[in-house]
Design a protein around this motif. Structure first.
Motif, PDB file in Angstrom:
ATOM      1  N   GLU A  45       0.841  -1.259   0.081  1.00 14.21           N
ATOM      2  CA  GLU A  45      -0.119   0.059   0.184  1.00 14.21           C
ATOM      3  C   GLU A  45       0.770   1.302  -0.010  1.00 14.21           C
ATOM      4  O   GLU A  45       0.773   2.097  -0.699  1.00 14.21           O
ATOM      5  N   PHE A  46       2.057   1.361   0.702  1.00 16.67           N
ATOM      6  CA  PHE A  46       2.856   2.514   0.649  1.00 16.67           C
ATOM      7  C   PHE A  46       3.508   2.572  -0.483  1.00 16.67           C
ATOM      8  O   PHE A  46       3.484   3.922  -0.981  1.00 16.67           O
ATOM      9  N   GLU A  47       3.848   1.428  -1.284  1.00 11.83           N
ATOM     10  CA  GLU A  47       4.298   1.684  -2.723  1.00 11.83           C
ATOM     11  C   GLU A  47       3.572   2.202  -3.344  1.00 11.83           C
ATOM     12  O   GLU A  47       3.877   2.933  -4.511  1.00 11.83           O
ATOM     13  N   LYS A  48       2.398   1.718  -3.455  1.00 11.05           N
ATOM     14  CA  LYS A  48       1.574   2.087  -4.482  1.00 11.05           C
ATOM     15  C   LYS A  48       0.893   3.720  -4.358  1.00 11.05           C
ATOM     16  O   LYS A  48       1.007   4.340  -5.159  1.00 11.05           O
ATOM     17  N   LYS A  49       1.002   4.059  -3.006  1.00  6.15           N
ATOM     18  CA  LYS A  49       0.688   5.786  -2.764  1.00  6.15           C
ATOM     19  C   LYS A  49       1.983   6.549  -3.169  1.00  6.15           C
ATOM     20  O   LYS A  49       1.642   7.385  -3.869  1.00  6.15           O
ATOM     21  N   LYS A  50       3.153   5.803  -2.813  1.00  5.45           N
ATOM     22  CA  LYS A  50       4.344   6.413  -3.290  1.00  5.45           C
ATOM     23  C   LYS A  50       4.360   6.641  -4.831  1.00  5.45           C
ATOM     24  O   LYS A  50       4.804   7.793  -5.248  1.00  5.45           O
ATOM     25  N   ARG A  51       3.955   5.517  -5.626  1.00  5.23           N
ATOM     26  CA  ARG A  51       4.065   5.663  -6.970  1.00  5.23           C
ATOM     27  C   ARG A  51       3.261   6.893  -7.533  1.00  5.23           C
ATOM     28  O   ARG A  51       3.162   7.443  -8.269  1.00  5.23           O
ATOM     29  N   MET A  52       1.908   6.468  -6.903  1.00  6.85           N
ATOM     30  CA  MET A  52       0.964   7.739  -7.290  1.00  6.85           C
ATOM     31  C   MET A  52       1.192   9.133  -7.212  1.00  6.85           C
ATOM     32  O   MET A  52       1.087   9.860  -8.139  1.00  6.85           O
ATOM     33  N   ILE A  53       1.853   9.322  -5.854  1.00  5.11           N
ATOM     34  CA  ILE A  53       2.442  10.735  -5.583  1.00  5.11           C
ATOM     35  C   ILE A  53       3.113  11.064  -6.480  1.00  5.11           C
ATOM     36  O   ILE A  53       3.456  12.082  -7.086  1.00  5.11           O
ATOM     37  N   GLN A  54       4.218  10.303  -6.951  1.00 11.56           N
ATOM     38  CA  GLN A  54       5.415  10.463  -7.948  1.00 11.56           C
ATOM     39  C   GLN A  54       4.882  10.589  -9.116  1.00 11.56           C
ATOM     40  O   GLN A  54       5.107  11.493  -9.894  1.00 11.56           O
ATOM     41  N   ASN A  55       3.803   9.960  -9.719  1.00 14.85           N
ATOM     42  CA  ASN A  55       3.258  10.131 -10.870  1.00 14.85           C
ATOM     43  C   ASN A  55       2.529  11.538 -10.825  1.00 14.85           C
ATOM     44  O   ASN A  55       2.490  12.121 -12.114  1.00 14.85           O
ATOM     45  N   CYS A  56       1.839  11.973  -9.873  1.00 13.86           N
ATOM     46  CA  CYS A  56       1.329  13.318 -10.051  1.00 13.86           C
ATOM     47  C   CYS A  56       1.991  14.170  -9.976  1.00 13.86           C
ATOM     48  O   CYS A  56       1.746  15.320 -11.010  1.00 13.86           O
ATOM     49  N   HIS A  57       3.238  14.139  -9.413  1.00 15.78           N
ATOM     50  CA  HIS A  57       4.518  15.449  -9.539  1.00 15.78           C
ATOM     51  C   HIS A  57       5.002  15.182 -10.636  1.00 15.78           C
ATOM     52  O   HIS A  57       5.425  16.439 -11.259  1.00 15.78           O
ATOM     53  N   ARG A  58       5.238  14.108 -11.329  1.00 19.49           N
ATOM     54  CA  ARG A  58       5.540  13.887 -12.912  1.00 19.49           C
ATOM     55  C   ARG A  58       4.653  14.572 -13.600  1.00 19.49           C
ATOM     56  O   ARG A  58       4.948  14.695 -15.003  1.00 19.49           O
ATOM     57  N   GLY A  59       3.335  14.237 -13.189  1.00 23.03           N
ATOM     58  CA  GLY A  59       2.275  14.647 -14.507  1.00 23.03           C
ATOM     59  C   GLY A  59       1.608  13.294 -15.107  1.00 23.03           C
ATOM     60  O   GLY A  59       0.680  13.407 -15.780  1.00 23.03           O
ATOM     61  N   ASP A  60       2.377  12.349 -14.935  1.00 23.41           N
ATOM     62  CA  ASP A  60       1.859  10.976 -15.421  1.00 23.41           C
ATOM     63  C   ASP A  60       0.309  10.584 -14.950  1.00 23.41           C
ATOM     64  O   ASP A  60      -0.285   9.942 -15.685  1.00 23.41           O
ATOM     65  N   GLY A  61       0.117  11.010 -13.875  1.00 23.06           N
ATOM     66  CA  GLY A  61      -1.056  10.784 -13.260  1.00 23.06           C
ATOM     67  C   GLY A  61      -2.366  11.399 -13.453  1.00 23.06           C
ATOM     68  O   GLY A  61      -3.345  11.084 -13.264  1.00 23.06           O
TER      69      GLY A  61
END
Length: 87
Positions: free
Chosen positions: A25-41
């Motif tokens: 769960e932590f990894e999923k949230k971490k990837r989601m936050i990183q994607n949002c910062h990069r704009g991928d999400g």
């Protein structure tokens, strides 16, 4: 070693399972936050598309109104000509 901590093999396996689930769960949230910062999400083109569609719709509607007004003017002109010819 488990006896040293006072837990059974089953309890240990349960803790490992919970630990892995939490870490996932932590990894999923971490990837989601990183994607949002990069704009991928996020769909960065959405606002541009929405504006573009609105602009197209607006231009299309204005064009239809202009055609309608032009047709009405032409009808009035033709009606006047007909009435003047009848006189």
């Amino acid at each position: 070693m488990l006896e040293q901590y006072g837990i059974t093999e089953q309890e240990y396996d349960d803790y490992v399972g919970h630990y892995k689930n939490v870490m996932e769960e932590f990894e999923k949230k971490k990837r989601m936050i990183q994607n949002c910062h990069r704009g991928d999400g996020l769909d960065q083109d959405y606002e541009l598309m929405a504006y573009s569609n609105t602009k197209i719709d607006y231009e299309y509607i204005i064009n239809l109104i202009q055609i309608l007004l032009h047709q009405q003017k032409r009808r009035r002109y033709n009606t006047r000509r007909e009435t003047e010819e009848d006189r």
